[in-house]
Design a protein around this motif. Sequence first.
Motif, PDB file in Angstrom:
ATOM      1  N   LYS A  10       0.983  -1.217   0.017  1.00  0.00           N
ATOM      2  CA  LYS A  10      -0.085  -0.008   0.094  1.00  0.00           C
ATOM      3  C   LYS A  10       0.856   1.394   0.125  1.00  0.00           C
ATOM      4  CE  LYS A  10      -3.918  -2.458   2.170  1.00  0.00           C
ATOM      5  NZ  LYS A  10      -4.742  -2.688   3.046  1.00  0.00           N
ATOM      6  N   ILE A  11       2.027   1.117   0.751  1.00  0.00           N
ATOM      7  CA  ILE A  11       2.726   2.404   0.807  1.00  0.00           C
ATOM      8  C   ILE A  11       3.213   2.637  -0.714  1.00  0.00           C
ATOM      9  CG2 ILE A  11       4.906   3.146   1.590  1.00  0.00           C
ATOM     10  CD1 ILE A  11       4.547   1.978   4.099  1.00  0.00           C
ATOM     11  N   GLU A  12       3.855   1.430  -1.260  1.00  0.00           N
ATOM     12  CA  GLU A  12       4.278   1.679  -2.686  1.00  0.00           C
ATOM     13  C   GLU A  12       3.474   2.320  -3.634  1.00  0.00           C
ATOM     14  OE1 GLU A  12       5.588  -2.286  -3.650  1.00  0.00           O
ATOM     15  OE2 GLU A  12       7.410  -2.191  -2.276  1.00  0.00           O
ATOM     16  N   VAL A  13       1.918   1.888  -3.568  1.00  0.00           N
ATOM     17  CA  VAL A  13       0.900   2.392  -4.604  1.00  0.00           C
ATOM     18  C   VAL A  13       0.804   4.001  -3.906  1.00  0.00           C
ATOM     19  CG1 VAL A  13      -1.441   2.215  -4.841  1.00  0.00           C
ATOM     20  CG2 VAL A  13      -0.179   0.402  -4.804  1.00  0.00           C
ATOM     21  N   VAL A  14       0.890   4.274  -2.891  1.00  0.00           N
ATOM     22  CA  VAL A  14       0.633   5.675  -2.399  1.00  0.00           C
ATOM     23  C   VAL A  14       1.699   6.648  -3.078  1.00  0.00           C
ATOM     24  CG1 VAL A  14       0.334   7.335  -0.666  1.00  0.00           C
ATOM     25  CG2 VAL A  14      -0.906   5.177  -0.495  1.00  0.00           C
ATOM     26  N   LEU A  15       3.109   5.787  -2.785  1.00  0.00           N
ATOM     27  CA  LEU A  15       4.235   6.777  -3.190  1.00  0.00           C
ATOM     28  C   LEU A  15       4.093   6.885  -4.907  1.00  0.00           C
ATOM     29  CD1 LEU A  15       6.930   5.193  -0.877  1.00  0.00           C
ATOM     30  CD2 LEU A  15       5.934   7.395  -0.827  1.00  0.00           C
ATOM     31  N   ASP A  29      -2.658  12.288   2.865  1.00  0.00           N
ATOM     32  CA  ASP A  29      -3.947  12.535   2.314  1.00  0.00           C
ATOM     33  C   ASP A  29      -4.346  11.663   1.003  1.00  0.00           C
ATOM     34  OD1 ASP A  29      -4.466  14.803   3.738  1.00  0.00           O
ATOM     35  OD2 ASP A  29      -3.514  16.154   2.327  1.00  0.00           O
ATOM     36  N   VAL A  30      -3.065  11.217   0.195  1.00  0.00           N
ATOM     37  CA  VAL A  30      -3.197  10.008  -0.704  1.00  0.00           C
ATOM     38  C   VAL A  30      -3.655   8.787  -0.251  1.00  0.00           C
ATOM     39  CG1 VAL A  30      -2.235   9.120  -2.836  1.00  0.00           C
ATOM     40  CG2 VAL A  30      -1.870  11.605  -2.299  1.00  0.00           C
ATOM     41  N   PHE A  31      -2.963   8.603   0.909  1.00  0.00           N
ATOM     42  CA  PHE A  31      -3.371   7.294   1.623  1.00  0.00           C
ATOM     43  C   PHE A  31      -4.637   7.356   1.725  1.00  0.00           C
ATOM     44  CE2 PHE A  31      -4.188   4.388   5.020  1.00  0.00           C
ATOM     45  CZ  PHE A  31      -3.468   3.155   4.565  1.00  0.00           C
ATOM     46  N   ILE A  32      -5.377   8.317   2.325  1.00  0.00           N
ATOM     47  CA  ILE A  32      -6.876   8.256   2.912  1.00  0.00           C
ATOM     48  C   ILE A  32      -7.714   8.240   1.626  1.00  0.00           C
ATOM     49  CG2 ILE A  32      -8.770   9.541   3.693  1.00  0.00           C
ATOM     50  CD1 ILE A  32      -6.340  10.916   5.812  1.00  0.00           C
ATOM     51  N   GLN A  33      -7.150   8.766   0.340  1.00  0.00           N
ATOM     52  CA  GLN A  33      -7.920   8.661  -1.007  1.00  0.00           C
ATOM     53  C   GLN A  33      -8.067   7.233  -1.301  1.00  0.00           C
ATOM     54  OE1 GLN A  33      -5.951  11.480  -3.433  1.00  0.00           O
ATOM     55  NE2 GLN A  33      -7.267  13.106  -2.877  1.00  0.00           N
ATOM     56  N   LEU A  34      -7.057   6.675  -1.430  1.00  0.00           N
ATOM     57  CA  LEU A  34      -6.938   5.453  -2.034  1.00  0.00           C
ATOM     58  C   LEU A  34      -7.373   4.266  -0.979  1.00  0.00           C
ATOM     59  CD1 LEU A  34      -3.405   5.628  -3.448  1.00  0.00           C
ATOM     60  CD2 LEU A  34      -5.594   5.557  -4.812  1.00  0.00           C
ATOM     61  N   TYR A  35      -7.021   4.552   0.147  1.00  0.00           N
ATOM     62  CA  TYR A  35      -7.527   3.245   1.169  1.00  0.00           C
ATOM     63  C   TYR A  35      -8.234   3.921   2.380  1.00  0.00           C
ATOM     64  CZ  TYR A  35      -3.761   1.095  -1.267  1.00  0.00           C
ATOM     65  OH  TYR A  35      -2.940   0.402  -2.513  1.00  0.00           O
ATOM     66  N   SER A  36      -9.583   4.348   1.976  1.00  0.00           N
ATOM     67  CA  SER A  36     -10.390   5.023   3.113  1.00  0.00           C
ATOM     68  C   SER A  36     -10.881   3.693   3.902  1.00  0.00           C
ATOM     69  CB  SER A  36     -11.350   5.587   2.225  1.00  0.00           C
ATOM     70  OG  SER A  36     -12.204   4.856   1.521  1.00  0.00           O
ATOM     71  N   LYS A  37     -10.935   2.746   3.849  1.00  0.00           N
ATOM     72  CA  LYS A  37     -11.401   1.606   4.577  1.00  0.00           C
ATOM     73  C   LYS A  37     -10.376   1.306   5.588  1.00  0.00           C
ATOM     74  CE  LYS A  37     -14.928  -0.688   1.917  1.00  0.00           C
ATOM     75  NZ  LYS A  37     -15.486  -2.092   1.405  1.00  0.00           N
ATOM     76  N   ASP A  38      -9.200   1.246   5.208  1.00  0.00           N
ATOM     77  CA  ASP A  38      -7.980   1.097   6.060  1.00  0.00           C
ATOM     78  C   ASP A  38      -7.777   2.306   6.980  1.00  0.00           C
ATOM     79  OD1 ASP A  38      -7.045  -1.548   5.256  1.00  0.00           O
ATOM     80  OD2 ASP A  38      -6.409  -0.641   3.346  1.00  0.00           O
ATOM     81  N   TRP A  39      -8.255   3.421   6.428  1.00  0.00           N
ATOM     82  CA  TRP A  39      -8.033   4.657   7.181  1.00  0.00           C
ATOM     83  C   TRP A  39      -9.056   4.369   8.333  1.00  0.00           C
ATOM     84  CZ3 TRP A  39      -5.030   8.254   8.909  1.00  0.00           C
ATOM     85  CH2 TRP A  39      -5.447   9.425   9.587  1.00  0.00           C
TER      86      TRP A  39
END
Length: 81
Positions: A10-15, A29-39
Amino acid sequence: MAVLHRKEEKIEVVLSKLPEEYTDKEFVDVFIQLYSKDWGKIKANYIKQSQDKEPGTIINMPKPELYLKSILEVYLNNLKK
């Protein structure tokens, strides 16, 4: 029990979605956009630990934003090894 599964992936995708020079806030912010369920799971875990603690005890998990920054830092440090 891990709060976030497949962290590295997931970090690689966000980066990959960020510019070469990015801030911690942009990463979060990008992590939240991509992985809102994980957030949501990260926040829920933090809230649960906060509510379950007895007065005077320390919460082991950092605040959700700091948690994400921490796992990013660990990931980047492991790349340098």
